[in-house]
Design a protein around this motif. Sequence first.
Motif, short mmCIF file in Angstrom:
data_model
loop_
_atom_site.label_atom_id
_atom_site.label_comp_id
_atom_site.label_asym_id
_atom_site.label_seq_id
_atom_site.Cartn_x
_atom_site.Cartn_y
_atom_site.Cartn_z
N GLU A 28 -5.11 9.43 0.27
CA GLU A 28 -3.69 9.74 0.41
C GLU A 28 -2.92 8.95 -0.64
O GLU A 28 -3.11 7.74 -0.80
N ARG A 29 -2.04 9.60 -1.36
CA ARG A 29 -1.23 8.94 -2.40
C ARG A 29 -0.22 8.00 -1.75
O ARG A 29 0.45 8.35 -0.79
N LEU A 30 -0.13 6.77 -2.28
CA LEU A 30 0.86 5.80 -1.84
C LEU A 30 1.90 5.62 -2.93
O LEU A 30 1.67 5.98 -4.09
N SER A 31 3.01 5.01 -2.60
CA SER A 31 4.04 4.77 -3.61
C SER A 31 3.66 3.56 -4.46
O SER A 31 2.79 2.78 -4.11
N GLY A 32 4.33 3.41 -5.58
CA GLY A 32 4.10 2.27 -6.45
C GLY A 32 4.19 2.68 -7.90
O GLY A 32 4.21 3.87 -8.23
N GLU A 33 4.24 1.68 -8.77
CA GLU A 33 4.40 1.98 -10.20
C GLU A 33 3.12 2.49 -10.83
O GLU A 33 3.13 3.11 -11.86
N ASN A 34 1.98 2.20 -10.21
CA ASN A 34 0.70 2.71 -10.67
C ASN A 34 0.29 3.85 -9.75
O ASN A 34 1.05 4.29 -8.91
N LEU A 35 -0.92 4.34 -9.91
CA LEU A 35 -1.45 5.34 -8.99
C LEU A 35 -2.16 4.58 -7.88
O LEU A 35 -3.22 4.01 -8.10
N ASN A 36 -1.56 4.54 -6.71
CA ASN A 36 -2.10 3.83 -5.56
C ASN A 36 -2.50 4.84 -4.49
O ASN A 36 -1.73 5.76 -4.20
N PHE A 37 -3.69 4.64 -3.90
CA PHE A 37 -4.20 5.58 -2.91
C PHE A 37 -4.75 4.83 -1.71
O PHE A 37 -5.48 3.84 -1.87
N LEU A 38 -4.45 5.33 -0.52
CA LEU A 38 -5.08 4.85 0.70
C LEU A 38 -6.37 5.63 0.84
O LEU A 38 -6.38 6.85 0.79
N VAL A 39 -7.48 4.90 0.99
CA VAL A 39 -8.80 5.51 1.08
C VAL A 39 -9.34 5.31 2.48
O VAL A 39 -9.51 4.17 2.92
N GLY A 40 -9.60 6.39 3.20
CA GLY A 40 -10.17 6.32 4.54
C GLY A 40 -9.14 6.60 5.60
O GLY A 40 -7.94 6.69 5.34
N ARG A 41 -9.63 6.74 6.84
CA ARG A 41 -8.74 7.03 7.97
C ARG A 41 -8.82 5.97 9.05
O ARG A 41 -8.00 5.95 9.95
N ASN A 42 -9.82 5.12 9.02
CA ASN A 42 -10.00 4.10 10.04
C ASN A 42 -9.29 2.83 9.58
O ASN A 42 -9.70 2.22 8.59
N PRO A 43 -8.22 2.39 10.27
CA PRO A 43 -7.45 1.23 9.81
C PRO A 43 -8.29 -0.02 9.55
O PRO A 43 -7.98 -0.79 8.65
N SER A 44 -9.37 -0.21 10.30
CA SER A 44 -10.19 -1.42 10.07
C SER A 44 -11.06 -1.29 8.83
O SER A 44 -11.63 -2.28 8.37
N GLU A 45 -11.18 -0.08 8.29
CA GLU A 45 -12.03 0.13 7.11
C GLU A 45 -11.26 0.70 5.92
O GLU A 45 -11.86 1.03 4.91
N ASN A 46 -9.95 0.84 6.03
CA ASN A 46 -9.17 1.40 4.93
C ASN A 46 -9.26 0.52 3.69
O ASN A 46 -9.38 -0.69 3.77
N ARG A 47 -9.18 1.16 2.56
CA ARG A 47 -9.16 0.49 1.26
C ARG A 47 -8.01 1.09 0.47
O ARG A 47 -7.54 2.18 0.76
N VAL A 48 -7.59 0.37 -0.56
CA VAL A 48 -6.59 0.90 -1.48
C VAL A 48 -7.22 0.97 -2.86
O VAL A 48 -7.81 -0.01 -3.33
N LEU A 49 -7.12 2.13 -3.48
CA LEU A 49 -7.56 2.30 -4.86
C LEU A 49 -6.32 2.26 -5.73
O LEU A 49 -5.36 2.99 -5.49
N LYS A 50 -6.33 1.37 -6.71
CA LYS A 50 -5.20 1.25 -7.63
C LYS A 50 -5.69 1.63 -9.02
O LYS A 50 -6.62 1.02 -9.55
N ILE A 51 -5.06 2.64 -9.60
CA ILE A 51 -5.36 3.05 -10.97
C ILE A 51 -4.18 2.63 -11.82
O ILE A 51 -3.07 3.12 -11.64
N THR A 52 -4.41 1.68 -12.69
CA THR A 52 -3.33 1.17 -13.54
C THR A 52 -3.12 2.12 -14.71
O THR A 52 -4.04 2.41 -15.45
N ILE A 53 -1.88 2.60 -14.84
CA ILE A 53 -1.57 3.55 -15.91
C ILE A 53 -0.69 2.93 -16.99
O ILE A 53 -0.46 3.55 -18.02
N ASP A 54 -0.23 1.70 -16.78
CA ASP A 54 0.62 1.01 -17.74
C ASP A 54 -0.27 0.29 -18.76
O ASP A 54 -1.00 -0.65 -18.41
#
Length: 85
Positions: A28-54
Motif C-alpha cells: 500500500e502506498r504511503l505518503s512522504g517525499e520518497n516512494l514509501n510503501f506499507l508491506v503486509g497486512r499483519n500489524p506485528s509483521e508489517n514492514r515499510v519499503l522506502k524507495i529514495t527518488i531524490d
Amino acid sequence: CLTESTTQAISLAKDLLRKHWSIEAPVERLSGENLNFLVGRNPSENRVLKITIDPEADVPLEEQVLKRLLSEGIQVPKAIPSREG
C-alpha cells in the motif's frame, strides 16, 4: 481510485520486494517525499519499503541516524538488508 503512477509505483515495489527480499505481500502506498510503501497486512509483521527518488539524498546518513536513534531506545524503522546485503 489509484492513479496510473501509483499503480506503477506499487508494481515496482512488488518487483523489488520479490527480487531483493523474496517477499510476496500486499503493498500500500504511503505518503512522504520518497516512494514509501506499507508491506503486509499483519500489524506485528508489517514492514515499510522506502524507495529514495531524490538524487541528492544521503541514504547512508539517514541509515546512521536511524541506527543511532534505535541504539538510544527510540523506536524507529530498522533497515533489513537485501539478499545481496
